[in-house]
Write a protein that holds these residues in place. Structure first.
Motif: not given
Ligand code: NDP
Length: 388
Positions: A301-307
């Motif tokens: 979720e750091t690289r993909f904060p949209a989750i």
């Protein structure tokens, strides 16, 4: 199976084309009532002729005369605009395939729900923006709601009425998209062309970008919350790069039931049309020995904060999911036309949510009109943030 009448809302898109491909292969089972598109007049007219549709509707009102001219002499009824889309969706049919992209699909899909027959739902944004209101209409009209999203179709197939009480957890699989292995630094420089190239699935532009940011998986968490009898804490995501397992249901006795198949939307679409039966599709059968191994990893979720953002919207509820959905639709459009960078997409959504909630508070919408008002105000706010 007796022949069924079918309307396709969003016929010129990726789900629409796959649906019509199945209809063409099963012409003894399905007949087309109405087809709709937003701006693609030529393709809509061609499909309406090919499938002998009784009605064709174009979303953009300014294109009414073009569609009328393209279908002149065919006897196919023509309409345009939001009212036309609702009219098409309100014609009595056995099944409506709801595959308009985005919140624009909400009104027509609800009109289809009111028929009280089957709605095959691809348009996840309807559930994200208006989940409780949408589901109360589904129960009011006793509509059969069949999920089309491959993950939700998998869960639907792994559940039966008697086991619904005994779910421990629902696990949504995610391919991880084209940038699964990219570093934060690399993610800052990805282009729309790279983001549109999904490694496993062929899809429309908006959902392809949502898959690259992983907002798509966040939207699917919210979709699952409304479709299945679980709480938010029972929804998990696992990265599964091969996209062979489409999702899993874990039960209290330790059993985990999964649905597998080649990554081809025609399998879940076919199931939503034919359930409880199954129909032939041209989808390649799985060769497990050739696939050899399946792998899994935790989402980052750091690289993909949209989750994280979507999970927060799901937990907070109220108007936040509708705001996030509208902000994301605008952010995706802005990325595609070069006004936002890839990593600015979730950051922009967060900024819009914060700004607009200061203005309008976080109260839950009480009607579909209120959801559409929130959607509209969010889009205006995004414009005032000066990126459009
Ligand atoms: P596409 O962009 O390929 O197609 C969208 C369809 O909706 C087109 O027919 C388009 O018409 C029409 N449309 C777009 N905007 C409007 C509007 N404002 N008013 C009326 N009609 C409109 O999208 P997809 O088929 O990929 O996705 C459709 C929905 O299904 C989305 O909600 C997506 O999240 C969901 N979904 C898609 C999957 C996939 O594999 N593609 C998988 C699971 C879910 P026109 O062509 O004229 O622009």
């Amino acid at each position: 199976m007796s022949q069924k009448y079918l309307t396709v809302l969003g016929a010129t898109g990726s789900i629409g084309s796959n649906t019509l491909d199945l209809v063409a292969r099963n012409s003894d089972k399905y007949e087309i009532e109405a087809l709709t598109a937003n701006q693609n007049v030529d393709e809509l007219a061609e499909l309406a002729r090919k499938f002998n549709a009784k009605m064709a509707v174009i979303g953009l009102e300014s294109l009414y005369s073009d569609l009328k001219a393209a279908l002149s002499g065919t006897g196919i009824e023509v309409a345009a605009g939001n009212q036309g889309l609702v009219e098409a969706a309100s014609r009595p049919v056995d099944i409506t395939m709801a595959c308009i992209m985005g919140a624009a699909g909400l009104r027509p899909t609800l009109a289809a729900v009111k028929l009280g027959n089957r709605v095959a739902l691809a348009n996840k944004e309807c559930l994200v923006a208006a989940g409780s209101l949408f589901m109360s209409e589904v129960s009011k009209y006793d509509t059969e709601l069949l999920p089309v999203d491959s993950e939700h179709s998998a869960i639907f197939q792994a559940l039966d009425d008697s086991s619904k009480r005994n779910i421990e957890k629902i696990i949504l699989t995610a391919s991880g998209g084209p940038f699964r292995t990219f570093s934060l630094e690399e993610l800052k420089h990805v282009t729309p062309a790279q983001a549109l190239k999904h490694p496993n699935w062929s899809m429309g532009r908006k959902i392809s970008i949502d898959s690259a940011t992983m907002m798509n998986k966040g939207l699917e968490l919210i979709e699952a919350l409304y479709l299945f009898p679980v709480g938010p804490e029972q929804l998990d995501i696992v990265i599964h790069p091969q996209s062979i397992i489409h999702s899993l249901v874990s039960y209290i006795d330790g059993s985990v039931i999964a649905q597998l198949g080649a990554p081809d939307m025609r399998t879940p679409i076919a199931y939503s049309l034919s359930w409880p039966e199954r129909i032939n599709t041209p989808v390649e059968q799985l060769d497990l020995a050739k696939i050899a191994s399946l792998s899994f990893e935790a989402p980052d979720e750091t690289r993909f904060p949209a989750i994280k953002l979507a999970r927060q919207a799901m937990l907070q509820g109220g108007n936040m999911p509708a705001i996030m959905n509208a902000a994301n639709e605008i952010a995706v459009e802005s990325f595609l036309c070069g006004k936002l960078s890839f990593m600015e997409i979730p950051a922009f959504c967060e900024r819009v949510i914060e700004t607009i909630q200061v203005q309008i508070g976080d109260k839950s919408p009480l009607s579909v009109e209120e959801v559409l008002e929130i959607d509209h105000s969010t889009r205006i706010m995004a414009q005032s943030l000066n990126i459009m």
